[in-house]
Structure formats: C-alpha cells, structure tokens
Design a protein around this motif. Structure first.
Motif, PDB file in Angstrom:
ATOM      1  N   HIS A  53       0.811  -1.233   0.000  1.00 52.97           N
ATOM      2  CA  HIS A  53       0.000   0.000   0.000  1.00 52.97           C
ATOM      3  C   HIS A  53       0.839   1.275   0.000  1.00 52.97           C
ATOM      4  O   HIS A  53       0.321   2.366  -0.239  1.00 52.97           O
ATOM      5  CB  HIS A  53      -0.917   0.010   1.227  1.00 52.97           C
ATOM      6  N   ARG A  54       2.144   1.156   0.291  1.00 53.45           N
ATOM      7  CA  ARG A  54       2.988   2.354   0.376  1.00 53.45           C
ATOM      8  C   ARG A  54       3.396   2.831  -1.018  1.00 53.45           C
ATOM      9  O   ARG A  54       3.476   2.019  -1.951  1.00 53.45           O
ATOM     10  CB  ARG A  54       4.242   2.068   1.203  1.00 53.45           C
ATOM     11  N   ASP A  55       3.672   4.125  -1.142  1.00 51.97           N
ATOM     12  CA  ASP A  55       4.086   4.660  -2.441  1.00 51.97           C
ATOM     13  C   ASP A  55       5.595   4.869  -2.525  1.00 51.97           C
ATOM     14  O   ASP A  55       6.083   5.587  -3.386  1.00 51.97           O
ATOM     15  CB  ASP A  55       3.344   5.967  -2.757  1.00 51.97           C
ATOM     16  N   PHE A  56       6.340   4.229  -1.608  1.00 58.05           N
ATOM     17  CA  PHE A  56       7.796   4.361  -1.606  1.00 58.05           C
ATOM     18  C   PHE A  56       8.462   3.040  -1.236  1.00 58.05           C
ATOM     19  O   PHE A  56       7.819   2.132  -0.697  1.00 58.05           O
ATOM     20  CB  PHE A  56       8.244   5.456  -0.615  1.00 58.05           C
ATOM     21  N   ILE A  57       9.752   2.956  -1.556  1.00 52.55           N
ATOM     22  CA  ILE A  57      10.606   1.823  -1.172  1.00 52.55           C
ATOM     23  C   ILE A  57      11.734   2.385  -0.314  1.00 52.55           C
ATOM     24  O   ILE A  57      12.250   3.469  -0.602  1.00 52.55           O
ATOM     25  CB  ILE A  57      11.223   1.136  -2.421  1.00 52.55           C
TER      26      ILE A  57
END
Length: 348
Positions: A53-57
C-alpha cells in the motif's frame, strides 16, 4: 498519455518464460521467500514491498554522496527512471532480457521494474560472477557489473546491448570490450538518483545524460544532478567533473580522494586507470601525510609483496608516480564489494 503508475504490469511481461500479472507476481514472491534460493528470496521481498500500500521503497545508499544511510525512494520515480532508460537505450516491449544482478541493491531492483513496466521477456538467474557460462540464449539486453563482463568476454556476443555499472570500468577492460559486436555502455548513477542518470559507449570520454536530467557544478567542481522526474531536489555528488555541454560531462574522480601533493592536484582514479593494464591485483593510490609535500602519493596493492617493473609506471605523468608502494594482505570492503581505502590502510 500519462506515465503508468507503479501497480502497472505490462501485458507483455514474462519472467522465466511465464506471463505474470500483479497477483501472479505476489504469489511468486511468497513462494520465493518460503522456498527460493537466496537471490530469489531478495526478489520476493522486493516484489511484496513494490505491490504493497505504500508509495515508496526504503533503500540503503552506497555512500556515493556521503555516509551510507536509509532513504525513501518514491515508486513512481522508479517507474519514471525505467521509462527514461527504455527511451535512452531504445529498449522496446517484448525484448529478451537477462537479469543477473543482486536484487538487494538498486540496480537489481530497477531491472525488475523496467521489465514489468516496459513489457520485457526476462530470464532471471543468480547474480554469479560468470552469468553467461551455462546459457546459450541470445539476449537483446542485460546489465552487469564490470567483473561479470570481464569473466564473460568469450560469451558477450550473446548479448546485443549491455550496460555496466556499480564500479568504474578499468582501462584494461575497456580495451578488451572495444570492437565487440555487443553495444556496451558504461553508466553513471547512484541509489539517490535511482540507478543511472547518464551513460557512454565503452571507450568514449564523456557521459551523456538521460532524458529529463539537468547537470551543473558546485563550487568544488563536483557534479550536481537534477533529474526532476525522479528527485524532489538536486543531488549534490562528490564526483569532480568537467562539464562539456548541457547534456555531457567527463568524470575526473572523487572529491574526497583528490590528493594535493606540493600544490599539484592529483586524481587517484585517473592514475589507477593508467596502471590498470600493468597490475593484475586489486590496488588503489592514495595521499599520505608528508612533511615536504603536504601529501605524498602512495600505491597500495592487495596481497603478498612483490617487485614491480619500471614499465608499470610508464604511462604516468611526472607527479603521478607513487613515492611509496605498500602491500596489504586483504582490502576492507563494503557490503557490495567496494574497497574501503582508509580502512584498508589500517592493515599496513
């Protein structure tokens, strides 16, 4: 048409011969983590991170622009980077690609992102030092570190287009790669810029930047990169460069490695390149404190001491010849295998 988002998986994408969509990739990830080889576990962990669900790594930097640290990289920026690579190197959907880099690091992660964003037919193998040894497939594209290319000289004709990164390509290896039927490029980049932002054909002097990348210099003459589709703010590097044009630069060396010997600035990386054809062990040159010169140039070689012939230094300029030669049993390394110069010298 707007760029695809990070949940997009191209209908042409294949991994090891199988068409996979997002759900398939997530199921494959669980299998890799539970039953896979070490390199497959790393792929599985990345895939689950990518499709969460996150928009980053979160990734650890290699220390190119400072001390290694954890940074957050936007997934959409990685998609944009993949699209820029596809455009720059003319990599269409459906091409046959070999993935042989460790997915723990940014270059390995980006090979996967490019594959499912651009729609590649990808074969994935363990990140071994001889990646083509047991393969007879002809690939349209691959990415390797210089050591893998060095160990694959007889098989490189199986790859039509190859990019090299992760370490500087030595003059000796560059000479061996020239004239090969493979189109080979050396790349320039780092974790903060989501792998490469520039590339040059092997043997060329100047790097050319990828689409939507702007370059400048700071007061130290170090490269400042503004890939505005990738980063929110410019990345200030420690790489001393000569700006050739708005789109090209020549890499001279690392600012923190520059040696001031008697008022003469010496760039270790340039000296090391001149020595690369004559020393077949790992080595580096470094400045050491000196009462007369301020800093003296020292050559440090890994392994047991031996006598060097004068011919080894014949390509060096007047001020580039080492004042002393030191031998270190074993160099200190980062996790990714890069030599830590200062720490290695503590072994002397």
């Amino acid at each position: 048409m707007s760029n695809p988002d990070y949940h997009f998986v191209h209908s042409g994408f294949k991994l090891n011969g199988f068409h996979l969509n997002e759900d398939d990739l997530c199921r494959t990830a669980y299998i890799y983590i539970k039953e896979g080889e070490p390199h497959e576990k790393a792929v599985g962990e990345f895939l689950l991170d990518w499709f969460d669900h996150r928009d980053f790594i979160e990734m650890q930097t290699s220390g190119t622009t400072g001390l290694p640290k954890m940074i957050r990289v936007e997934k959409q920026a990685m998609v944009n980077s993949a699209l820029a690579t596809g455009e720059f190197f003319d990599l269409d959907e459906g091409i046959k690609v070999l993935h042989c880099l460790p997915t723990q690091f940014v270059a390995g992660k980006m090979m996967l992102v490019r594959a499912f964003i651009l729609g590649w037919d990808m074969d994935m193998i363990a990140p071994v030092s001889h990646p083509l040894e047991r393969l007879d497939t002809v690939y349209d594209f691959s990415a390797m570190v210089p050591l893998q290319a060095q160990n694959s000289l007889m098989q490189l004709k199986q790859v039509k287009k190859l990019i090299l990164g992760g370490a500087k390509v030595s003059q000796a290896l560059s000479n061996q790669l020239k004239g090969m039927p493979t189109k080979i490029y050396e790349t320039y980049g780092m974790t903060e810029t989501i792998t490469h932002i520039a590339a040059k054909p092997i043997g060329d002097e100047a790097f050319t930047v990828l689409p939507n990348v702007e370059i400048s210099q700071d007061e130290r003459h170090c490269l400042v990169i503004d890939p505005y589709i990738i980063c929110d703010e410019p990345v200030v590097t420690n790489d001393v460069v000569e700006i050739v044009s708005d789109t090209q630069f020549i890499w001279l060396g690392r600012y923190d490695n520059v040696i001031n010997s008697g008022g003469v600035k010496l760039y270790p990386e340039q000296i090391e390149e001149k020595l690369s054809e004559y020393i077949n062990r790992r080595y580096f040159v470094k400045g050491m404190p000196d009462e007369t010169l301020g800093e003296k140039l020292v050559l440090v070689i890994e392994g047991e001491p031996y006598a060097l012939e004068d011919d080894v230094f014949k390509r060096l300029g007047k001020f580039e010849k080492p004042k002393e030669i030191l031998f270190v049993p074993k160099f200190a390394e980062t996790v990714s295998g890069k030599v830590i110069r200062d720490k290695s010298l503590q072994e002397v």
